[in-house]
Design an enzyme around this catalytic site. Structure first.
Site, PDB file in Angstrom:
ATOM      1  N   ARG A 124     -34.278 -11.967 -24.135  1.00 58.44           N
ATOM      2  CA  ARG A 124     -33.022 -12.289 -24.857  1.00 58.44           C
ATOM      3  C   ARG A 124     -31.956 -11.223 -24.651  1.00 58.44           C
ATOM      4  NH1 ARG A 124     -36.865 -13.725 -28.676  1.00 58.44           N
ATOM      5  NH2 ARG A 124     -37.126 -15.976 -28.824  1.00 58.44           N
ATOM      6  N   LYS A 146     -18.573 -13.132 -17.354  1.00 59.99           N
ATOM      7  CA  LYS A 146     -19.056 -14.477 -17.015  1.00 59.99           C
ATOM      8  C   LYS A 146     -20.188 -14.315 -16.002  1.00 59.99           C
ATOM      9  CE  LYS A 146     -15.217 -17.042 -16.156  1.00 59.99           C
ATOM     10  NZ  LYS A 146     -14.620 -18.346 -15.847  1.00 59.99           N
ATOM     11  N   GLU A 188      -7.116 -12.360  -4.677  1.00 61.12           N
ATOM     12  CA  GLU A 188      -7.197 -12.265  -6.150  1.00 61.12           C
ATOM     13  C   GLU A 188      -6.270 -11.156  -6.665  1.00 61.12           C
ATOM     14  OE1 GLU A 188      -8.523 -14.239  -8.302  1.00 61.12           O
ATOM     15  OE2 GLU A 188      -9.908 -15.431  -7.097  1.00 61.12           O
ATOM     16  N   LYS A 230      -6.940  -7.919 -15.504  1.00 61.56           N
ATOM     17  CA  LYS A 230      -8.005  -8.847 -15.898  1.00 61.56           C
ATOM     18  C   LYS A 230      -8.601  -8.430 -17.249  1.00 61.56           C
ATOM     19  CE  LYS A 230     -11.873 -11.658 -14.899  1.00 61.56           C
ATOM     20  NZ  LYS A 230     -12.884 -12.206 -14.038  1.00 61.56           N
ATOM     21  N   GLU A 240     -12.839 -17.680 -23.097  1.00 61.12           N
ATOM     22  CA  GLU A 240     -12.040 -18.607 -22.306  1.00 61.12           C
ATOM     23  C   GLU A 240     -11.634 -19.850 -23.089  1.00 61.12           C
ATOM     24  OE1 GLU A 240     -13.907 -20.024 -18.673  1.00 61.12           O
ATOM     25  OE2 GLU A 240     -12.202 -19.289 -17.532  1.00 61.12           O
ATOM     26  N   ARG A 244      -7.086 -16.945 -21.235  1.00 62.47           N
ATOM     27  CA  ARG A 244      -7.842 -16.588 -20.025  1.00 62.47           C
ATOM     28  C   ARG A 244      -7.647 -17.633 -18.921  1.00 62.47           C
ATOM     29  NH1 ARG A 244     -13.897 -13.920 -20.251  1.00 62.47           N
ATOM     30  NH2 ARG A 244     -14.238 -13.784 -18.012  1.00 62.47           N
ATOM     31  N   ASN A 248      -6.727 -18.785 -13.728  1.00 63.63           N
ATOM     32  CA  ASN A 248      -6.988 -19.882 -12.782  1.00 63.63           C
ATOM     33  C   ASN A 248      -5.781 -20.231 -11.922  1.00 63.63           C
ATOM     34  OD1 ASN A 248      -9.675 -20.360 -13.276  1.00 63.63           O
ATOM     35  ND2 ASN A 248      -9.214 -21.594 -15.089  1.00 63.63           N
ATOM     36  N   HIS A 251      -6.228 -21.698  -8.603  1.00 63.39           N
ATOM     37  CA  HIS A 251      -7.656 -22.031  -8.492  1.00 63.39           C
ATOM     38  C   HIS A 251      -7.943 -23.524  -8.581  1.00 63.39           C
ATOM     39  CE1 HIS A 251      -8.170 -17.774  -8.723  1.00 63.39           C
ATOM     40  NE2 HIS A 251      -9.475 -17.850  -8.718  1.00 63.39           N
ATOM     41  N   HIS A 255     -10.101 -24.702  -5.782  1.00 62.99           N
ATOM     42  CA  HIS A 255     -11.474 -25.203  -5.990  1.00 62.99           C
ATOM     43  C   HIS A 255     -11.643 -26.578  -5.362  1.00 62.99           C
ATOM     44  CE1 HIS A 255     -12.340 -22.558  -9.762  1.00 62.99           C
ATOM     45  NE2 HIS A 255     -12.769 -21.992  -8.650  1.00 62.99           N
ATOM     46  N   HIS A 268     -13.304 -18.207  -0.725  1.00 61.99           N
ATOM     47  CA  HIS A 268     -12.657 -18.513  -2.001  1.00 61.99           C
ATOM     48  C   HIS A 268     -11.185 -18.060  -2.048  1.00 61.99           C
ATOM     49  CE1 HIS A 268     -12.308 -19.063  -6.298  1.00 61.99           C
ATOM     50  NE2 HIS A 268     -12.025 -17.780  -6.467  1.00 61.99           N
TER      51      HIS A 268
HETATM   52  N1  NAD Z   1     -18.232 -14.071 -12.841  1.00 61.08           N
HETATM   53  C1  NAD Z   1     -16.970 -14.234 -12.522  1.00 61.08           C
HETATM   54  O1  NAD Z   1     -16.059 -14.079 -13.350  1.00 61.08           O
HETATM   55  C2  NAD Z   1     -16.628 -14.586 -11.094  1.00 61.08           C
HETATM   56  C3  NAD Z   1     -15.297 -14.510 -10.657  1.00 61.08           C
HETATM   57  C4  NAD Z   1     -15.037 -14.788  -9.316  1.00 61.08           C
HETATM   58  C5  NAD Z   1     -16.076 -15.140  -8.456  1.00 61.08           C
HETATM   59  N2  NAD Z   1     -17.352 -15.207  -8.930  1.00 61.08           N
HETATM   60  C6  NAD Z   1     -18.477 -15.553  -8.049  1.00 61.08           C
HETATM   61  O2  NAD Z   1     -18.549 -14.549  -7.040  1.00 61.08           O
HETATM   62  C7  NAD Z   1     -19.180 -15.102  -5.890  1.00 61.08           C
HETATM   63  C8  NAD Z   1     -18.428 -14.639  -4.659  1.00 61.08           C
HETATM   64  O3  NAD Z   1     -18.500 -13.247  -4.592  1.00 61.08           O
HETATM   65  P1  NAD Z   1     -18.201 -12.442  -3.247  1.00 61.08           P
HETATM   66  O4  NAD Z   1     -16.944 -12.941  -2.641  1.00 61.08           O
HETATM   67  O5  NAD Z   1     -18.340 -11.012  -3.569  1.00 61.08           O
HETATM   68  O6  NAD Z   1     -19.353 -12.961  -2.252  1.00 61.08           O
HETATM   69  P2  NAD Z   1     -20.809 -12.401  -1.881  1.00 61.08           P
HETATM   70  O7  NAD Z   1     -21.461 -11.783  -3.039  1.00 61.08           O
HETATM   71  O8  NAD Z   1     -21.505 -13.534  -1.203  1.00 61.08           O
HETATM   72  O9  NAD Z   1     -20.491 -11.270  -0.805  1.00 61.08           O
HETATM   73  C9  NAD Z   1     -19.852 -11.630   0.408  1.00 61.08           C
HETATM   74  C10 NAD Z   1     -20.607 -11.046   1.615  1.00 61.08           C
HETATM   75  O10 NAD Z   1     -20.337  -9.653   1.701  1.00 61.08           O
HETATM   76  C11 NAD Z   1     -21.555  -8.934   1.863  1.00 61.08           C
HETATM   77  N3  NAD Z   1     -21.324  -7.617   1.276  1.00 61.08           N
HETATM   78  C12 NAD Z   1     -21.268  -7.282  -0.020  1.00 61.08           C
HETATM   79  N4  NAD Z   1     -20.879  -6.008  -0.152  1.00 61.08           N
HETATM   80  C13 NAD Z   1     -20.723  -5.504   1.095  1.00 61.08           C
HETATM   81  C14 NAD Z   1     -20.315  -4.250   1.607  1.00 61.08           C
HETATM   82  N5  NAD Z   1     -19.950  -3.259   0.809  1.00 61.08           N
HETATM   83  N6  NAD Z   1     -20.268  -4.079   2.943  1.00 61.08           N
HETATM   84  C15 NAD Z   1     -20.597  -5.119   3.789  1.00 61.08           C
HETATM   85  N7  NAD Z   1     -20.946  -6.340   3.353  1.00 61.08           N
HETATM   86  C16 NAD Z   1     -21.006  -6.531   2.019  1.00 61.08           C
HETATM   87  C17 NAD Z   1     -22.572  -9.781   1.147  1.00 61.08           C
HETATM   88  O11 NAD Z   1     -23.881  -9.480   1.590  1.00 61.08           O
HETATM   89  C18 NAD Z   1     -22.108 -11.184   1.536  1.00 61.08           C
HETATM   90  O12 NAD Z   1     -22.605 -11.523   2.805  1.00 61.08           O
HETATM   91  C19 NAD Z   1     -19.197 -16.604  -6.085  1.00 61.08           C
HETATM   92  O13 NAD Z   1     -20.514 -17.009  -6.382  1.00 61.08           O
HETATM   93  C20 NAD Z   1     -18.294 -16.837  -7.285  1.00 61.08           C
HETATM   94  O14 NAD Z   1     -18.683 -17.967  -8.047  1.00 61.08           O
HETATM   95  C21 NAD Z   1     -17.642 -14.935 -10.231  1.00 61.08           C
END
Ligand code: NAD
Length: 368
Positions: A124, A146, A188, A230, A240, A244, A248, A251, A255, A268
């Protein structure tokens, strides 16, 4: 000598720091201690990031006497799913993790979201630490609490709000990030400038060479400003329910575009860039903003080589996707729009036909 700044995020009764700077990975153990964390640490990462940064992190933890275990999740969005969370639980059980123990996410948004869900639910809730290694994760997914995994029916369907105890953002890890991943994070940051921080917009405009060259000074400046923006929005609306939603911006169209192209064609941030073009064109059409704002938006996206046009996909399908995203009600569409640089507004009475016309101007096609 490394640089270091400290920001604070308030989320209701909780408050946590973001350590932002260089040479921080190796100091992780020291930082955790300073923040009152102790005991066992379970690190979750992926093969790519572990190959680059795990040794340094483990060394830093070991120096301060933390006992540690590592779970490696395969790289990629398609592994952001429940069976991988179970893998984290399995190691947590065999490592006898306790409520006061710590789960550390070392990676991009995929690892951060997945580890956060595991941390929120195991016993938990155990302590959660984010070490974001992509630009997108540093300015977006690591802030705000999130956490989620995907379900075959849709993205992020299984999740929670669960705040970390501390975020450790080391700028040096960005040196190894591929250009396309770097740009998706920049989109972003551009969004934060366009809807929330005029000074950030000006900085991006005037310092593009330093930003694109990933100079430490420029990264520190834009990441700090984006995180502050943020954090401030999250503070006002942790769950949200209202404000918040402005995050978007770009987005809803983005999306829809990502989903309609099966998440294969666009990163993205690229889809969000196109979505921001849609949002500013609609804002101008409704006379919410001056034509100059459209020009400024397009020029900034151009400066950072981000896409602005829709591919020739069906406008009806994009709008149907927006409806699935619950953005259409009684034949009217809800979108975040702009009234000027650094400002955003929610509109929920937008005519579908007008939106379709703008999307066609951007390259979408009628029929199909
Ligand atoms: N929780 C939230 O508020 C929120 C907000 C925006 C996005 N997200 C989520 O985030 C995800 C996307 O995240 P992302 O764009 O970081 O993608 P990701 O985590 O897939 O990373 C992108 C690529 O970069 C590589 N990588 C990571 N760090 C590295 C580094 N320092 N050097 C070399 N390679 C590296 C990873 O292995 C991967 O291949 C999605 O699942 C999305 O839904 C969540």
């Amino acid at each position: 000598m490394g640089v270091e700044r400290r920001l604070r995020v308030k989320a209701g009764l909780q408050e946590y720091p973001i350590y932002l700077g260089t040479e921080l990975l190796i100091k992780t153990g020291e930082i955790l201690k300073k923040e009152g964390l102790a005991g066992k640490v379970l690190v979750v990462t992926n093969p790519r990031v572990s190959g680059l940064y795990l040794d340094s992190l483990l060394k830093g933890l070991e120096q301060e006497g933390f006992s540690q275990q590592v779970v490696v999740i395969p790289d990629g969005e398609k592994y952001k799913r429940l069976d991988q969370v179970e893998k984290v639980y399995d190691t947590a059980v065999s490592f006898r993790l306790e409520r006061s123990s710590v789960m550390v996410a070392l990676g991009g948004g995929v690892i951060g979201d997945l580890t956060g869900l595991a941390a929120a639910t195991y016993l938990r809730g155990v302590k959660f630490v984010q070490i974001p290694t992509t630009l997108l994760a540093q300015v977006d997914s690591s802030i705000g609490g999130k956490v989620a995994v995907n379900h075959r029916a849709g993205k992020n369907l299984i999740g929670a709000f669960y705040q970390p105890s501390v975020v450790i953002t080391d700028l040096k890890v960005l040196n190894t990030l591929e250009e396309r991943e770097f740009k998706t994070g920049l989109a972003e940051i551009i969004k934060a400038g366009l809807i929330g921080d005029q000074a950030l917009y000006e900085y991006l405009l005037t310092q593009s060479a330093a930003v694109k060259g990933r100079s430490t000074e420029a990264l520190l400046e834009i990441i700090e400003k984006s995180c502050l923006f943020k954090a401030q929005v999250v503070e006002e609306d942790i769950f949200e329910m209202g404000r918040r939603a402005i995050l978007n911006y770009g987005h809803t169209i983005g999306h829809a575009l990502e989903a309609e192209t099966n998440y294969t064609l666009y990163r993205h941030g690229e889809a969000v860039a196109i979505g921001m073009v849609g949002a500013v064109l609609i804002s101008q059409e409704l006379r919410l903003c001056q034509p100059k704002v459209r020009e400024q938006t397009l020029a900034l996206l151009e400066l950072y080589d981000l896409p602005q046009k829709l591919p020739g996909i069906s406008v009806e399908k994009i709008i149907a996707r927006m409806a699935l995203d619950k953005k259409v009600k009684n034949g009217k569409l809800r979108l975040i729009l702009t009234t000027g640089i650094g400002e955003a507004v929610l509109k929920d009475d937008l005519q579908l036909e007008m939106i379709a016309r703008i999307l066609c101007q951007m390259g979408a096609s009628r029929g199909g």
